[in-house]
Design a protein around this motif. Sequence first.
Motif, mmCIF file in Angstrom:
data_model
loop_
_atom_site.group_PDB
_atom_site.id
_atom_site.type_symbol
_atom_site.label_atom_id
_atom_site.label_comp_id
_atom_site.label_asym_id
_atom_site.label_seq_id
_atom_site.Cartn_x
_atom_site.Cartn_y
_atom_site.Cartn_z
ATOM 1 N N VAL A 83 91.255 61.316 89.417
ATOM 2 C CA VAL A 83 90.530 61.110 88.459
ATOM 3 C C VAL A 83 90.830 59.601 87.850
ATOM 4 C CG1 VAL A 83 89.941 62.084 86.444
ATOM 5 C CG2 VAL A 83 89.660 63.959 87.734
ATOM 6 N N LEU B 7 87.302 58.014 88.640
ATOM 7 C CA LEU B 7 86.412 57.911 88.046
ATOM 8 C C LEU B 7 86.641 56.776 86.485
ATOM 9 C CD1 LEU B 7 85.899 61.946 88.161
ATOM 10 C CD2 LEU B 7 84.676 60.106 89.416
ATOM 11 N N THR B 8 87.880 57.043 86.447
ATOM 12 C CA THR B 8 87.892 55.979 84.724
ATOM 13 C C THR B 8 87.548 54.660 84.994
ATOM 14 O OG1 THR B 8 90.078 57.436 84.741
ATOM 15 C CG2 THR B 8 89.783 55.354 83.436
ATOM 16 N N MET C 107 88.327 69.389 86.796
ATOM 17 C CA MET C 107 87.810 68.518 86.736
ATOM 18 C C MET C 107 87.580 68.143 85.232
ATOM 19 S SD MET C 107 85.040 66.022 87.672
ATOM 20 C CE MET C 107 85.834 65.177 89.136
ATOM 21 N N ALA D 75 89.807 66.023 82.109
ATOM 22 C CA ALA D 75 88.993 64.474 81.488
ATOM 23 C C ALA D 75 88.524 65.351 79.865
ATOM 24 C CB ALA D 75 87.410 65.132 81.906
#
Length: 308
Positions: A103, A107-108, A134, A138
């Motif tokens: 993540v 993603l970040t 996730m 998140a």
Amino acid sequence: MRPERRHSVVVIGNFDGVHTGHQKLLARAREQAVQWADDQGPLPVVVVTFWPHPLRVVAPDKAPRLLTDLSDRIDLLRRYGADQVRVVQFTREIAGWSPERFVETILTPLNPVAVEVGENFTFGKGAAGTGETMRELARGRFEVDVMHLWEVDDVRTCSTLVRQAIARGDVEQAARHLGRSFRVRGVVVMGDQRGRDLGFPTANLVIPDDMAIPADGVYAGWLRRLDERDALLLPSAISVGTNPTFDGLERRVESYVLDRTDLELYGVEIGVEFVAHLRGQVRFSSVDELIAQMEVDVADTRSALGVA
């Protein structure tokens, strides 16, 4: 002063085939992009996909034949709603990442306000991460929307189902789940040139072993040049197999464009779309018998495609 990064809506998955389930996921992301619009308009939809297929890295003997190559996958993702496509080069190192590292690393940096995944998406070492994982990672930073698998005719759509349909020659079922006809692409190579001698010249493709291909047989479909932007779809009778009448060994896709003997396609990249399965592959006892059947195949192709 460095400008603040713009937010995005991220969609993540393998997306092999970009089938109707993937298309619905992208449509939902587009809705999110409008919902979270800023002063520049809807947020960009960023798709994250992986190449090669993760199983090709972690379990090569179990890796599936792919429905689309990377170029087609990117084109289709853009067609169905992606503003950007980020391709992650999948490696053993990435396969060993924890869900947390996945993540933070993948993603970040995309600054998401929302991430869209399918319910069968997994990530991290041993595929330990799920959509719920996730969501937990998140929390307080971005939303995670997990979409249920899409269904067509009360059957769940997935890339595996499409591959199985293609492998048995059921290109009609594959098309229902893809939302379009299944296509192979490649550069036309010189074959044995028997088709030209028989009055049915063909454009021959040799498909890589890691790509899906319909079961041996004869199909009705379309051929299109990919080197010309506005090239027409040309009605074609398509043979898949080794040409057993002539003791062939190499498996090919051979397309005869109806009523055309003037096409010069050697060295040209083409796409071949499969619309309907006409018959299985047959070994004929004579060339005359083969020609008679090819005339039937052409007539059946006209009927299946609705062309004169």
